[in-house]
Design an enzyme around this catalytic site. Structure first.
Site, PDB file in Angstrom:
ATOM      1  N   GLU A  74       0.815  -1.213   0.000  1.00 29.49           N
ATOM      2  CA  GLU A  74       0.000   0.000   0.000  1.00 29.49           C
ATOM      3  C   GLU A  74       0.849   1.263   0.000  1.00 29.49           C
ATOM      4  O   GLU A  74       0.530   2.228  -0.696  1.00 29.49           O
ATOM      5  CB  GLU A  74      -0.927   0.019   1.212  1.00 29.49           C
ATOM      6  CG  GLU A  74      -1.796   1.274   1.251  1.00 29.49           C
ATOM      7  CD  GLU A  74      -2.782   1.302   2.387  1.00 29.49           C
ATOM      8  OE1 GLU A  74      -3.751   2.062   2.288  1.00 29.49           O
ATOM      9  OE2 GLU A  74      -2.585   0.571   3.374  1.00 29.49           O
ATOM     10  N   ASP A  90      -0.617  -4.935   3.248  1.00 25.86           N
ATOM     11  CA  ASP A  90      -1.173  -3.738   3.881  1.00 25.86           C
ATOM     12  C   ASP A  90      -0.605  -3.683   5.298  1.00 25.86           C
ATOM     13  O   ASP A  90      -0.970  -4.489   6.153  1.00 25.86           O
ATOM     14  CB  ASP A  90      -2.700  -3.805   3.932  1.00 25.86           C
ATOM     15  CG  ASP A  90      -3.330  -2.454   4.276  1.00 25.86           C
ATOM     16  OD1 ASP A  90      -2.617  -1.605   4.857  1.00 25.86           O
ATOM     17  OD2 ASP A  90      -4.516  -2.246   3.975  1.00 25.86           O
ATOM     18  N   ILE A  92      -0.917  -1.507   7.804  1.00 25.60           N
ATOM     19  CA  ILE A  92      -1.977  -1.255   8.791  1.00 25.60           C
ATOM     20  C   ILE A  92      -3.271  -1.054   8.024  1.00 25.60           C
ATOM     21  O   ILE A  92      -3.469  -0.015   7.388  1.00 25.60           O
ATOM     22  CB  ILE A  92      -1.710  -0.029   9.676  1.00 25.60           C
ATOM     23  CG1 ILE A  92      -0.369  -0.134  10.399  1.00 25.60           C
ATOM     24  CG2 ILE A  92      -2.843   0.122  10.701  1.00 25.60           C
ATOM     25  CD1 ILE A  92      -0.053   1.070  11.303  1.00 25.60           C
ATOM     26  N   THR A  95      -6.014   2.332   9.457  1.00 24.53           N
ATOM     27  CA  THR A  95      -5.121   3.350  10.026  1.00 24.53           C
ATOM     28  C   THR A  95      -5.881   4.370  10.865  1.00 24.53           C
ATOM     29  O   THR A  95      -5.385   4.816  11.911  1.00 24.53           O
ATOM     30  CB  THR A  95      -4.336   4.055   8.902  1.00 24.53           C
ATOM     31  OG1 THR A  95      -3.512   3.099   8.232  1.00 24.53           O
ATOM     32  CG2 THR A  95      -3.450   5.158   9.461  1.00 24.53           C
ATOM     33  N   ASP A 224      -6.147  -4.494   0.603  1.00 22.24           N
ATOM     34  CA  ASP A 224      -7.182  -4.484   1.636  1.00 22.24           C
ATOM     35  C   ASP A 224      -7.813  -5.858   1.823  1.00 22.24           C
ATOM     36  O   ASP A 224      -8.256  -6.192   2.925  1.00 22.24           O
ATOM     37  CB  ASP A 224      -8.307  -3.506   1.275  1.00 22.24           C
ATOM     38  CG  ASP A 224      -7.853  -2.074   1.163  1.00 22.24           C
ATOM     39  OD1 ASP A 224      -7.064  -1.637   2.022  1.00 22.24           O
ATOM     40  OD2 ASP A 224      -8.302  -1.375   0.233  1.00 22.24           O
TER      41      ASP A 224
END
Length: 270
Positions: A74, A90, A92, A95, A224
């Site tokens: 990401e 990803d 986090i 976030t 995601d």
């Protein structure tokens, strides 16, 4: 166990190890201040220094463990490899929750056989989703099943849509949210209730474990959903997409519920 399954199990172990290591970094960062380093698609789409540090750790560890593989992350984008496998990362997912001190955020790492240019069409081989705040970890290997903290999981027995608990999420720009609001308005009267936790990767894993019944969201990126989508399918569920690329709508859960939810969503999707 076939050779392919054995390889997927090995890759699953790597995904889990690296996700937990990144999760340790993320959790330790909560002992200090969290600095927003940048925004992306809009002023509310946050990137922290911890996102960046976690992805750097993941890339460094994957380079040590799987030096010939590519990485799609990401924060740092595409890094080519020579093996035909790509790790989809990803650091986090969730976030905003992380910044606000809410526990629904996760590290998501998957590996796929990258045939073609569309990451959504790649064959997922293994994945791990780790929630640093709670210590929960979901894993899956193609042909090898799905697990929560090492215990096998399966999607729940599907209720009728009217009694289903449905997870969803929202984009970061006003125009996209306006369209999502129209879809939500159509779905809400047809279901038990809606949950918006803020991490699509965790939402998918909760559906796989039967803690939510079905999930839908538009505008997801490959990172995601890659690991969570494999957890769902290896737990006996299905993942369907309407539309192409990031513009597509993802629906995941038991096949009967996915079909029922798609019937509600299709007429209002624009």
């Amino acid at each position: 166990m076939t050779d392919t399954t054995a390889v997927s199990q090995e890759l699953m172990g790597i995904a889990e190890t690296v996700a937990r290591e990144a999760g340790d970094l993320v959790r330790e960062a909560l002992g200090g201040s969290v600095t927003v380093a940048a925004t992306k698609s809009s002023g509310v789409d946050l990137v922290t220094e911890v996102d960046q540090a976690a992805e750097a750790l993941i890339r460094r560890r994957l380079a040590e463990l799987r030096p010939e593989d590519g990485v799609l992350g990401e924060e740092e984008g595409w890094q080519a490899g020579s093996s035909g496998l790509v790790w989809v990362v990803d650091p986090i997912d969730g976030t905003t929750n992380f910044v606000y001190g809410l526990p629904a955020y996760s590290v998501s790492i998957a590996v796929a056989r990258a045939e073609g240019e569309d990451p959504f069409a790649w064959e997922l081989l293994a994945g791990a989703v780790h929630a640093p705040a709670t210590g929960q970890t979901w894993t899956a290997a193609r042909g090898g099943g799905a697990y929560a903290d090492g215990e096998p999981i399966t999607v729940g027995t599907p209720p009728q849509l009217a009694t289903a608990l449905v997870g969803t999420g929202f984009a970061y720009t006003a125009d996209r949210r306006a369209g999502q609001a129209q879809v939500l308005a159509a779905v809400l009267p047809e279901v038990r209730d809606i949950r918006r936790l803020g991490s699509a990767a965790m939402d998918l894993c909760l559906v796989a474990a039967g803690a939510m019944d079905v999930f839908f969201e538009r505008y997801l990126n490959p990172w995601d959903m890659a690991a969570g989508a494999l957890v769902v399918t290896e737990a006996g569920g299905v993942v369907e997409r309407l539309g192409e690329g990031v513009e597509g709508l993802t629906v995941a859960g038991p096949a009967a519920l996915v079909e029922a939810l798609l019937a509600v969503v299709r007429p209002v999707l624009r």
